[in-house]
Enzyme design. Structure first.
Site, PDB file in Angstrom:
ATOM      1  CB  THR A  70      -0.892   0.027   1.275  1.00  0.00           C
ATOM      2  OG1 THR A  70      -1.295  -1.301   1.589  1.00  0.00           O
ATOM      3  CG2 THR A  70      -2.082   0.923   1.097  1.00  0.00           C
ATOM      4  CB  THR A  71       3.767   2.237   2.115  1.00  0.00           C
ATOM      5  OG1 THR A  71       3.148   1.579   3.222  1.00  0.00           O
ATOM      6  CG2 THR A  71       4.426   3.508   2.557  1.00  0.00           C
ATOM      7  CD1 TRP A  72       6.772   1.840  -4.324  1.00  0.00           C
ATOM      8  CD2 TRP A  72       6.419  -0.338  -4.728  1.00  0.00           C
ATOM      9  NE1 TRP A  72       7.519   1.497  -5.422  1.00  0.00           N
ATOM     10  CE2 TRP A  72       7.314   0.157  -5.684  1.00  0.00           C
ATOM     11  CE3 TRP A  72       6.052  -1.691  -4.781  1.00  0.00           C
ATOM     12  CZ2 TRP A  72       7.844  -0.648  -6.695  1.00  0.00           C
ATOM     13  CZ3 TRP A  72       6.584  -2.494  -5.774  1.00  0.00           C
ATOM     14  CH2 TRP A  72       7.466  -1.978  -6.720  1.00  0.00           C
ATOM     15  CG  HIS A 135      -6.630  -2.166   4.082  1.00  0.00           C
ATOM     16  ND1 HIS A 135      -5.646  -2.212   3.130  1.00  0.00           N
ATOM     17  CD2 HIS A 135      -6.044  -1.681   5.212  1.00  0.00           C
ATOM     18  CE1 HIS A 135      -4.513  -1.759   3.670  1.00  0.00           C
ATOM     19  NE2 HIS A 135      -4.725  -1.429   4.912  1.00  0.00           N
TER      20      HIS A 135
HETATM   21  P1  A3P Z   1       7.884  -6.286   4.136  1.00  0.00           P
HETATM   22  O1  A3P Z   1       7.344  -6.352   5.524  1.00  0.00           O
HETATM   23  O2  A3P Z   1       7.861  -7.629   3.454  1.00  0.00           O
HETATM   24  O3  A3P Z   1       9.200  -5.638   4.034  1.00  0.00           O
HETATM   25  P2  A3P Z   1       1.844  -1.986   3.244  1.00  0.00           P
HETATM   26  O4  A3P Z   1       2.419  -0.746   2.671  1.00  0.00           O
HETATM   27  O5  A3P Z   1       0.666  -2.509   2.466  1.00  0.00           O
HETATM   28  O6  A3P Z   1       1.606  -1.873   4.690  1.00  0.00           O
HETATM   29  O7  A3P Z   1       2.939  -3.117   3.022  1.00  0.00           O
HETATM   30  C1  A3P Z   1       4.153  -3.054   3.686  1.00  0.00           C
HETATM   31  C2  A3P Z   1       5.165  -3.846   2.914  1.00  0.00           C
HETATM   32  O8  A3P Z   1       5.586  -3.109   1.763  1.00  0.00           O
HETATM   33  C3  A3P Z   1       6.404  -4.108   3.737  1.00  0.00           C
HETATM   34  O9  A3P Z   1       6.886  -5.364   3.281  1.00  0.00           O
HETATM   35  C4  A3P Z   1       7.278  -2.940   3.320  1.00  0.00           C
HETATM   36  O10 A3P Z   1       8.651  -3.125   3.582  1.00  0.00           O
HETATM   37  C5  A3P Z   1       6.990  -2.868   1.838  1.00  0.00           C
HETATM   38  N1  A3P Z   1       7.291  -1.547   1.253  1.00  0.00           N
HETATM   39  C6  A3P Z   1       7.133  -0.338   1.836  1.00  0.00           C
HETATM   40  N2  A3P Z   1       7.543   0.629   1.013  1.00  0.00           N
HETATM   41  C7  A3P Z   1       7.964   0.045  -0.118  1.00  0.00           C
HETATM   42  C8  A3P Z   1       8.522   0.546  -1.339  1.00  0.00           C
HETATM   43  N3  A3P Z   1       8.718   1.838  -1.533  1.00  0.00           N
HETATM   44  N4  A3P Z   1       8.845  -0.363  -2.283  1.00  0.00           N
HETATM   45  C9  A3P Z   1       8.657  -1.684  -2.075  1.00  0.00           C
HETATM   46  N5  A3P Z   1       8.152  -2.216  -0.941  1.00  0.00           N
HETATM   47  C10 A3P Z   1       7.801  -1.361   0.029  1.00  0.00           C
END
Ligand code: A3P
Length: 323
Positions: A70-72, A135
């Protein structure tokens, strides 16, 4: 009686007493509503959003199961949509992503805008295109989202990595008073579909089916594919959102600029994402862990891997989906 602990409306409390419940991951209990599992405040947010959100045709909605990237996706979409407002991405030191966590630039509905009882946000003042995130399952989206021509971008991820990422995340969120959930217990519960916004597989399937039916409405993406071909997929997202990159932009390096700005290394090393908080108990750094494919290999036993793979196969293979 423990529902008194939550700052939720009487209406929501009454509803909760009628719903199936299970031991929760972060909160004491999860409740099943419209086929998916919610924490009490998350459910209140969902109800409020279903009741009040009015979609505009120009809206963009980013949807994920928690921990699917989500963050990405928020960072990429924000930078993409606002690229004319903040040009020269390579050198621009004023870009909001450098000083603000993506979750504060693209707000969640149920755990953000609609989280507080008795408060309905006024979203009319936001200039279009507005970007939101949720979500919620496809079935539970507010009706106006389905009735309008607004766009939905759905991102999913290998459930093994989703589970491992979730497991680390809930451990960071744990307060001294919350009960612990062992990895084995959480895994068993995840596989039964019981986790916040789960079942994972049904969540994915709802959006997958809709994307096949209506490819202009729902774009379906996988984290693993985006990691492997980010340039290609960012261009695809831009096309889907009807703001494709021009030849000139490509040759000037705008696509690469956005990808670099939103990369795990760049975002996770920013001061704002190392030290600040999204809300009172959630630190920005919790959203950045490894950002890799396949960390499940370091956490799951062979038996667990076989079990979760067989669920994925049984639930998704017939629909042409695999991880
Ligand atoms: P991991 O815990 O496997 O490292 P969400 O954003 O949906 O909460 O998901 C979090 C997951 O996305 C985490 O995975 C996090 O490290 C990863 N993530 C966060 N920022 C990212 C980015 N810029 N590029 C790729 N993955 C990213």
């Amino acid at each position: 009686k423990y529902l008194q602990e939550y700052d939720i409306s009487e209406e929501c409390k009454e509803l909760l007493t009628t719903l199936p419940s299970e031991k929760g991951w972060i909160t004491k209990h999860l409740y099943q509503y419209q086929g998916f599992w919610f924490a009490p405040k998350g459910l209140q947010g969902a109800l409020s959003c279903q009741k009040h959100f009015q979609a505009l045709d120009t809206d963009i909605l980013l949807v994920t199961s928690p921990k699917s990237g989500t963050t990405w996706l928020k960072a990429l979409s924000f930078a993409l949509i606002n690229r004319n407002k903040y040009p020269n991405i390579h050198s621009n030191s004023n870009h909001p992503l450098l000083t603000t966590n993506p979750h504060n630039l693209v707000p969640f509905w149920e755990t953000g805008l609609y989280y507080n009882k008795d408060f309905v946000p006024d979203l009319k003042t936001i200039s279009p295109p507005r970007i939101f995130s949720t979500h919620l399952s496809y079935e539970s989206l507010p009706k106006s989202v389905k009735d309008s021509t607004c766009k939905v971008v759905y991102l999913c991820r290998d459930p093994k990595d989703v589970f491992v990422s979730f497991w680390h995340f809930i451990n960071k969120l744990k307060t001294k008073s919350s009960e612990t959930l062992s990895l084995e217990e959480a895994f068993e519960s995840f596989c039964r579909g019981v986790c916040p916004f789960g079942p994972f597989w049904e969540h994915v399937l709802g959006y997958w089916k809709k994307s096949l039916e209506s490819s202009k409405k729902v774009m379906f993406l996988k984290y693993e594919e985006m990691k492997m071909k980010p340039y290609f997929y960012l261009k695809e997202i831009a096309k889907f959102l009807e703001c494709p990159f021009s030849q000139e932009e490509e040759s000037k390096g705008v696509v690469d600029g956005i990808l670099n700005l939103c990369s795990f290394d760049k975002l996770s090393n920013l001061e704002v994402n190392k030290t600040e908080k999204v809300s009172f108990n959630v630190e920005n750094k919790y959203f950045f862990r490894l950002g890799q494919i396949g960390d499940w290999k370091n956490h799951l036993t062979t038996e667990m891997i076989e079990h979760i793979n067989s669920i994925t196969k049984q639930k998704l293979a017939n629909h042409g989906l695999s991880f």
